[in-house]
Design a protein around this motif. Structure first.
Motif, PDB file in Angstrom:
ATOM      1  N   ILE A  99       0.333  -1.726  -0.109  1.00 57.19           N
ATOM      2  CA  ILE A  99       0.137   0.516   0.171  1.00 57.19           C
ATOM      3  C   ILE A  99       0.920   1.375  -0.029  1.00 57.19           C
ATOM      4  O   ILE A  99       0.179   2.144  -0.771  1.00 57.19           O
ATOM      5  CB  ILE A  99      -1.386  -0.307   1.508  1.00 57.19           C
ATOM      6  CG1 ILE A  99      -2.384  -0.949   1.316  1.00 57.19           C
ATOM      7  CG2 ILE A  99      -2.220   1.060   0.897  1.00 57.19           C
ATOM      8  CD1 ILE A  99      -2.500  -0.853  -0.149  1.00 57.19           C
ATOM      9  N   MET A 100       1.970   0.854   1.100  1.00 57.08           N
ATOM     10  CA  MET A 100       2.918   2.520   1.141  1.00 57.08           C
ATOM     11  C   MET A 100       3.902   2.284   1.399  1.00 57.08           C
ATOM     12  O   MET A 100       4.038   0.860   1.807  1.00 57.08           O
ATOM     13  CB  MET A 100       2.737   3.186   1.587  1.00 57.08           C
ATOM     14  CG  MET A 100       1.918   2.592   2.907  1.00 57.08           C
ATOM     15  SD  MET A 100       2.025   5.049   3.661  1.00 57.08           S
ATOM     16  CE  MET A 100       3.310   5.043   4.387  1.00 57.08           C
ATOM     17  N   VAL A 101       5.169   2.340   1.002  1.00 54.35           N
ATOM     18  CA  VAL A 101       6.252   2.467   0.905  1.00 54.35           C
ATOM     19  C   VAL A 101       7.507   3.091   1.666  1.00 54.35           C
ATOM     20  O   VAL A 101       7.827   4.115   0.181  1.00 54.35           O
ATOM     21  CB  VAL A 101       7.507   1.389   0.668  1.00 54.35           C
ATOM     22  CG1 VAL A 101       8.433   1.365   1.188  1.00 54.35           C
ATOM     23  CG2 VAL A 101       6.729   0.799   0.132  1.00 54.35           C
ATOM     24  N   GLY A 102       7.163   3.927   3.117  1.00 50.49           N
ATOM     25  CA  GLY A 102       7.730   5.712   3.249  1.00 50.49           C
ATOM     26  C   GLY A 102       6.815   6.067   2.131  1.00 50.49           C
ATOM     27  O   GLY A 102       5.407   6.369   1.900  1.00 50.49           O
ATOM     28  N   ASP A 103       7.408   7.189   1.749  1.00 51.74           N
ATOM     29  CA  ASP A 103       6.901   8.265   0.615  1.00 51.74           C
ATOM     30  C   ASP A 103       7.396   7.872  -0.387  1.00 51.74           C
ATOM     31  O   ASP A 103       7.107   8.976  -1.853  1.00 51.74           O
ATOM     32  CB  ASP A 103       7.725   9.477   1.025  1.00 51.74           C
ATOM     33  CG  ASP A 103       7.422  10.423   2.887  1.00 51.74           C
ATOM     34  OD1 ASP A 103       6.129  10.349   3.027  1.00 51.74           O
ATOM     35  OD2 ASP A 103       8.072  10.627   3.452  1.00 51.74           O
ATOM     36  N   THR A 104       7.861   6.582  -0.487  1.00 54.22           N
ATOM     37  CA  THR A 104       7.863   6.452  -2.369  1.00 54.22           C
ATOM     38  C   THR A 104       6.871   6.895  -2.766  1.00 54.22           C
ATOM     39  O   THR A 104       5.898   6.250  -2.636  1.00 54.22           O
ATOM     40  CB  THR A 104       8.324   4.743  -2.086  1.00 54.22           C
ATOM     41  OG1 THR A 104       8.963   5.092  -1.488  1.00 54.22           O
ATOM     42  CG2 THR A 104       9.082   4.670  -3.696  1.00 54.22           C
ATOM     43  N   VAL A 105       6.377   7.520  -4.091  1.00 52.16           N
ATOM     44  CA  VAL A 105       6.006   7.919  -5.218  1.00 52.16           C
ATOM     45  C   VAL A 105       6.714   6.890  -6.542  1.00 52.16           C
ATOM     46  O   VAL A 105       7.613   7.453  -6.647  1.00 52.16           O
ATOM     47  CB  VAL A 105       5.914   9.427  -5.701  1.00 52.16           C
ATOM     48  CG1 VAL A 105       4.745   9.167  -6.387  1.00 52.16           C
ATOM     49  CG2 VAL A 105       5.032   9.968  -3.978  1.00 52.16           C
ATOM     50  N   SER A 106       6.039   6.168  -6.654  1.00 49.91           N
ATOM     51  CA  SER A 106       6.249   5.326  -7.784  1.00 49.91           C
ATOM     52  C   SER A 106       4.599   5.116  -9.464  1.00 49.91           C
ATOM     53  O   SER A 106       4.005   4.391  -8.832  1.00 49.91           O
ATOM     54  CB  SER A 106       6.989   4.135  -7.697  1.00 49.91           C
ATOM     55  OG  SER A 106       7.028   3.065  -9.502  1.00 49.91           O
ATOM     56  N   ASP A 107       5.021   5.151 -10.530  1.00 50.77           N
ATOM     57  CA  ASP A 107       4.592   5.555 -11.897  1.00 50.77           C
ATOM     58  C   ASP A 107       5.158   4.003 -12.097  1.00 50.77           C
ATOM     59  O   ASP A 107       4.253   3.351 -13.099  1.00 50.77           O
ATOM     60  CB  ASP A 107       4.082   6.521 -12.619  1.00 50.77           C
ATOM     61  CG  ASP A 107       3.403   7.507 -11.686  1.00 50.77           C
ATOM     62  OD1 ASP A 107       2.180   6.911 -10.872  1.00 50.77           O
ATOM     63  OD2 ASP A 107       3.970   8.896 -12.414  1.00 50.77           O
ATOM     64  N   ASP A 108       5.570   3.153 -11.754  1.00 49.49           N
ATOM     65  CA  ASP A 108       6.597   2.025 -12.585  1.00 49.49           C
ATOM     66  C   ASP A 108       5.021   1.247 -12.820  1.00 49.49           C
ATOM     67  O   ASP A 108       4.249   0.066 -11.600  1.00 49.49           O
ATOM     68  CB  ASP A 108       7.127   1.639 -11.720  1.00 49.49           C
ATOM     69  CG  ASP A 108       7.701   0.332 -12.294  1.00 49.49           C
ATOM     70  OD1 ASP A 108       6.881  -0.765 -13.388  1.00 49.49           O
ATOM     71  OD2 ASP A 108       9.231  -0.310 -12.048  1.00 49.49           O
ATOM     72  N   PRO A 109       4.342   0.558 -14.308  1.00 44.42           N
ATOM     73  CA  PRO A 109       3.429  -0.188 -13.985  1.00 44.42           C
ATOM     74  C   PRO A 109       3.353  -1.873 -13.606  1.00 44.42           C
ATOM     75  O   PRO A 109       2.869  -2.352 -12.807  1.00 44.42           O
ATOM     76  CB  PRO A 109       3.740  -1.009 -15.500  1.00 44.42           C
ATOM     77  CG  PRO A 109       5.086  -0.224 -16.368  1.00 44.42           C
ATOM     78  CD  PRO A 109       5.718   0.929 -15.157  1.00 44.42           C
ATOM     79  N   GLU A 110       4.937  -1.513 -12.767  1.00 40.82           N
ATOM     80  CA  GLU A 110       5.200  -3.475 -11.732  1.00 40.82           C
ATOM     81  C   GLU A 110       5.581  -3.141 -10.520  1.00 40.82           C
ATOM     82  O   GLU A 110       4.540  -3.702 -10.074  1.00 40.82           O
ATOM     83  CB  GLU A 110       6.833  -3.654 -11.942  1.00 40.82           C
ATOM     84  CG  GLU A 110       7.646  -4.816 -13.222  1.00 40.82           C
ATOM     85  CD  GLU A 110       6.723  -5.271 -14.049  1.00 40.82           C
ATOM     86  OE1 GLU A 110       6.012  -6.184 -13.108  1.00 40.82           O
ATOM     87  OE2 GLU A 110       5.994  -5.836 -14.705  1.00 40.82           O
ATOM     88  N   LEU A 111       5.256  -1.636 -10.096  1.00 40.19           N
ATOM     89  CA  LEU A 111       4.873  -1.697  -8.325  1.00 40.19           C
ATOM     90  C   LEU A 111       4.653   0.247  -8.481  1.00 40.19           C
ATOM     91  O   LEU A 111       5.189   0.788  -8.535  1.00 40.19           O
ATOM     92  CB  LEU A 111       5.857  -1.225  -7.984  1.00 40.19           C
ATOM     93  CG  LEU A 111       5.687  -1.313  -6.268  1.00 40.19           C
ATOM     94  CD1 LEU A 111       4.098  -1.651  -5.471  1.00 40.19           C
ATOM     95  CD2 LEU A 111       7.195  -1.466  -5.756  1.00 40.19           C
TER      96      LEU A 111
END
Length: 167
Positions: A99-111
């Motif tokens: 659901i979340m990993v720290g403040d990581t923001v990623s639009d990667d289709p894998e994650l």
């Protein structure tokens, strides 16, 4: 980094699978257990008609692992419990969503992080709110505020089922 993982199962021995997933996730270094939510029984969302209800829970952890490594660990746990990816939102022995990993923001289709639908899912937010009342979903806001705007009728507490800390 604070990490939130959502667990779900609607095939097989659902509760035993959720407990096994909790144990498997913390079976290697890099992920430190903080809390596990109560278990909820939930109506299926999306997917084919006639699915069995799900058991859902949320795990709160701290990690030093990268999001990609956490995803690999989650997918390994799913595979160990017989997860087969045949149909989107179809029945499954085990589903583990980051659901979340720290403040990581990623639009990667894998994650994609934070999880792109978490803010719309009472079956994620309600259990999360029980173990992290001041929690926030990056870019979306406080869990309590998000939950207040959702229909929670299909999410029922199962006080008879209690997940244990990992072995």
């Amino acid at each position: 980094m604070k990490t939130v993982l959502a667990l779900g199962s609607n095939l097989g021995r659902r509760f035993q699978t959720l407990q096994g997933a909790v144990d498997a996730l913390f079976d290697a270094p890099g992920l430190t257990f903080v809390a596990v939510s109560p278990v909820y029984e939930t109506d299926p969302v999306g997917g084919p008609e006639g699915q069995r209800t799900y058991l859902n829970a949320v795990v709160l952890a701290e990690t030093t692992l990268s999001p990609a490594t956490l995803l690999e660990r989650a997918q390994s746990a799913e595979a160990a419990f017989g997860r087969v990816r045949e149909e989107r939102w179809g029945p499954r022995t085990l589903d583990i969503d980051l659901i979340m990993v720290g403040d990581t923001v990623s639009d990667d289709p894998e994650l994609t992080l934070p999880h792109p639908l978490a803010h719309e899912r009472a079956f994620v937010l309600l259990p999360w709110s029980r173990i992290d009342p001041e929690g926030e979903l990056p870019g979306k806001g406080r869990i309590a505020d998000l939950l207040a705007g959702l229909d929670q009728r299909g999410v029922r507490l199962r006080p008879d089922l209690k997940l244990q800390r990992p072995d």
